[in-house]
Design an enzyme around this catalytic site. Structure first.
Site, PDB file in Angstrom:
ATOM      1  N   PRO A  49       7.770  -8.568   9.118  1.00  0.00           N
ATOM      2  CA  PRO A  49       8.937  -8.302   9.553  1.00  0.00           C
ATOM      3  C   PRO A  49       9.058  -6.873   9.980  1.00  0.00           C
ATOM      4  O   PRO A  49       8.543  -6.134   9.541  1.00  0.00           O
ATOM      5  CB  PRO A  49      10.157  -8.549   8.614  1.00  0.00           C
ATOM      6  CG  PRO A  49       8.972  -8.553   7.249  1.00  0.00           C
ATOM      7  CD  PRO A  49       7.833  -8.844   7.621  1.00  0.00           C
ATOM      8  N   ASN A  50       9.620  -6.767  11.270  1.00  0.00           N
ATOM      9  CA  ASN A  50      10.156  -5.551  11.943  1.00  0.00           C
ATOM     10  C   ASN A  50       9.144  -4.718  12.579  1.00  0.00           C
ATOM     11  O   ASN A  50       9.089  -4.035  13.463  1.00  0.00           O
ATOM     12  CB  ASN A  50      11.109  -4.611  11.160  1.00  0.00           C
ATOM     13  CG  ASN A  50      12.077  -5.180  10.397  1.00  0.00           C
ATOM     14  OD1 ASN A  50      13.308  -5.717  11.410  1.00  0.00           O
ATOM     15  ND2 ASN A  50      12.363  -5.241   9.334  1.00  0.00           N
TER      16      ASN A  50
ATOM     17  N   ASN B 140      -0.343  -6.780   7.431  1.00  0.00           N
ATOM     18  CA  ASN B 140       0.763  -5.902   7.193  1.00  0.00           C
ATOM     19  C   ASN B 140       2.092  -6.594   6.994  1.00  0.00           C
ATOM     20  O   ASN B 140       2.508  -7.218   7.855  1.00  0.00           O
ATOM     21  CB  ASN B 140       1.023  -4.968   8.439  1.00  0.00           C
ATOM     22  CG  ASN B 140       2.119  -3.862   7.882  1.00  0.00           C
ATOM     23  OD1 ASN B 140       2.846  -4.121   7.127  1.00  0.00           O
ATOM     24  ND2 ASN B 140       2.022  -2.663   8.746  1.00  0.00           N
TER      25      ASN B 140
ATOM     26  N   GLU C 252      -4.668  -5.568   2.897  1.00  0.00           N
ATOM     27  CA  GLU C 252      -3.490  -5.312   3.095  1.00  0.00           C
ATOM     28  C   GLU C 252      -3.295  -4.031   3.904  1.00  0.00           C
ATOM     29  O   GLU C 252      -4.191  -2.861   3.265  1.00  0.00           O
ATOM     30  CB  GLU C 252      -2.791  -4.984   1.714  1.00  0.00           C
ATOM     31  CG  GLU C 252      -1.263  -4.449   1.568  1.00  0.00           C
ATOM     32  CD  GLU C 252      -0.713  -4.249   0.529  1.00  0.00           C
ATOM     33  OE1 GLU C 252       0.382  -3.546   0.344  1.00  0.00           O
ATOM     34  OE2 GLU C 252      -1.223  -5.011  -0.614  1.00  0.00           O
TER      35      GLU C 252
ATOM     36  N   TYR D 293       6.287   5.488  11.915  1.00  0.00           N
ATOM     37  CA  TYR D 293       5.556   4.489  12.537  1.00  0.00           C
ATOM     38  C   TYR D 293       4.867   4.944  13.699  1.00  0.00           C
ATOM     39  O   TYR D 293       4.213   4.346  14.377  1.00  0.00           O
ATOM     40  CB  TYR D 293       6.340   2.999  12.621  1.00  0.00           C
ATOM     41  CG  TYR D 293       6.758   2.629  11.193  1.00  0.00           C
ATOM     42  CD1 TYR D 293       5.943   2.152  10.394  1.00  0.00           C
ATOM     43  CD2 TYR D 293       8.242   2.508  11.113  1.00  0.00           C
ATOM     44  CE1 TYR D 293       6.538   1.622   9.130  1.00  0.00           C
ATOM     45  CE2 TYR D 293       8.718   2.323  10.012  1.00  0.00           C
ATOM     46  CZ  TYR D 293       8.017   1.635   8.870  1.00  0.00           C
ATOM     47  OH  TYR D 293       8.399   1.334   7.811  1.00  0.00           O
TER      48      TYR D 293
ATOM     49  N   ARG E  57      10.946   1.994  16.456  1.00  0.00           N
ATOM     50  CA  ARG E  57      11.760   2.000  15.225  1.00  0.00           C
ATOM     51  C   ARG E  57      11.176   3.256  14.391  1.00  0.00           C
ATOM     52  O   ARG E  57      10.108   3.473  14.147  1.00  0.00           O
ATOM     53  CB  ARG E  57      11.605   0.490  14.505  1.00  0.00           C
ATOM     54  CG  ARG E  57      12.073   0.915  13.002  1.00  0.00           C
ATOM     55  CD  ARG E  57      11.409  -0.596  12.403  1.00  0.00           C
ATOM     56  NE  ARG E  57      11.685  -0.561  11.036  1.00  0.00           N
ATOM     57  CZ  ARG E  57      10.804  -0.817   9.988  1.00  0.00           C
ATOM     58  NH1 ARG E  57       9.652  -1.236  10.149  1.00  0.00           N
ATOM     59  NH2 ARG E  57      11.286  -1.087   8.646  1.00  0.00           N
TER      60      ARG E  57
ATOM     61  N   ALA F  41       8.023  -5.293   4.417  1.00  0.00           N
ATOM     62  CA  ALA F  41       8.938  -5.384   3.349  1.00  0.00           C
ATOM     63  C   ALA F  41       8.456  -6.431   2.240  1.00  0.00           C
ATOM     64  O   ALA F  41       8.658  -6.450   1.168  1.00  0.00           O
ATOM     65  CB  ALA F  41      10.347  -5.334   3.587  1.00  0.00           C
TER      66      ALA F  41
ATOM     67  N   HIS G 128      -0.829  -0.660   5.600  1.00  0.00           N
ATOM     68  CA  HIS G 128       0.586  -0.172   5.930  1.00  0.00           C
ATOM     69  C   HIS G 128       0.519   1.059   6.799  1.00  0.00           C
ATOM     70  O   HIS G 128      -0.717   1.920   6.594  1.00  0.00           O
ATOM     71  CB  HIS G 128       1.303   0.301   4.662  1.00  0.00           C
ATOM     72  CG  HIS G 128       1.328  -0.772   3.877  1.00  0.00           C
ATOM     73  ND1 HIS G 128       2.466  -1.774   3.916  1.00  0.00           N
ATOM     74  CD2 HIS G 128       0.927  -1.568   2.649  1.00  0.00           C
ATOM     75  CE1 HIS G 128       2.363  -2.843   3.154  1.00  0.00           C
ATOM     76  NE2 HIS G 128       1.467  -2.413   2.208  1.00  0.00           N
TER      77      HIS G 128
ATOM     78  N   ARG H 198       7.041   7.254  -0.174  1.00  0.00           N
ATOM     79  CA  ARG H 198       8.338   6.842   0.439  1.00  0.00           C
ATOM     80  C   ARG H 198       9.335   6.392  -0.915  1.00  0.00           C
ATOM     81  O   ARG H 198       9.018   6.813  -1.911  1.00  0.00           O
ATOM     82  CB  ARG H 198       8.140   5.771   1.620  1.00  0.00           C
ATOM     83  CG  ARG H 198       7.556   6.158   2.961  1.00  0.00           C
ATOM     84  CD  ARG H 198       7.334   5.134   3.906  1.00  0.00           C
ATOM     85  NE  ARG H 198       8.739   4.768   4.392  1.00  0.00           N
ATOM     86  CZ  ARG H 198       8.969   4.007   5.104  1.00  0.00           C
ATOM     87  NH1 ARG H 198       8.065   3.239   5.565  1.00  0.00           N
ATOM     88  NH2 ARG H 198      10.101   3.488   5.614  1.00  0.00           N
TER      89      ARG H 198
END
Length: 142
Positions: free
Chosen positions: A10-11, A72, A96, A23, A18, A75, A98, A105
């Site tokens: 998502p996103n 990735n 995985e 990012y 964004r 969330a 990111h 964060r």
């Protein structure tokens, strides 16, 4: 020719628009083109979805179709037992990834439900995290 599936959650369709502080400014299509240029002997399959079930379907479809997955999950990393179960169910190495350093964060981002079922976790190197994941899949040593 090795086949690697890159699955974004998502996103991540909003990369380049964004939260550039986390990012960056580059969209994923541009980055993917540069990745394909660098790894001409790798076939990349790319998929992005904002829907958890669609991501699970892609992970399941990877069995016997690809040599590895760069995931990735966005969330969903921190919330999805179902994605973790899908990774555990397939016989395909998953890395995985990111873009941001999730450990620098919010505290809720420090927990990954999927990490225990992945070959490894790469976080915090911007879009280069994807390249590092590809390298790890191409150079499996165990």
């Amino acid at each position: 020719m090795p086949r690697i599936s890159i699955i974004n959650g998502p996103n991540l369709n909003l990369l380049g628009k964004r939260q550039a502080e986390f990012y960056g400014h580059q969209d994923f299509d541009t980055y993917l083109a540069s990745l394909k240029q660098k790894y001409k002997k790798v076939e990349f399959l790319f998929y992005q979805s904002n829907r958890e079930g669609d991501l699970i379907n892609r992970i399941q479809e990877a069995e016997d179709n690809v040599d590895g997955i760069v995931l990735n999950a966005g969330a969903y990393t921190h919330t999805s037992i179902a994605i973790a179960d899908a990774i555990q169910a397939v016989n395909v190495p998953v890395v995985e990834v990111h873009i941001s350093n999730v450990y620098a964060r919010e505290a809720y981002r420090h927990t990954s439900y999927i990490a225990p079922y992945c070959k490894g976790v790469i976080a915090g190197f911007g879009l280069m995290s994807y390249q590092l994941a590809v390298e790890s899949l191409l150079h499996e040593s165990y």
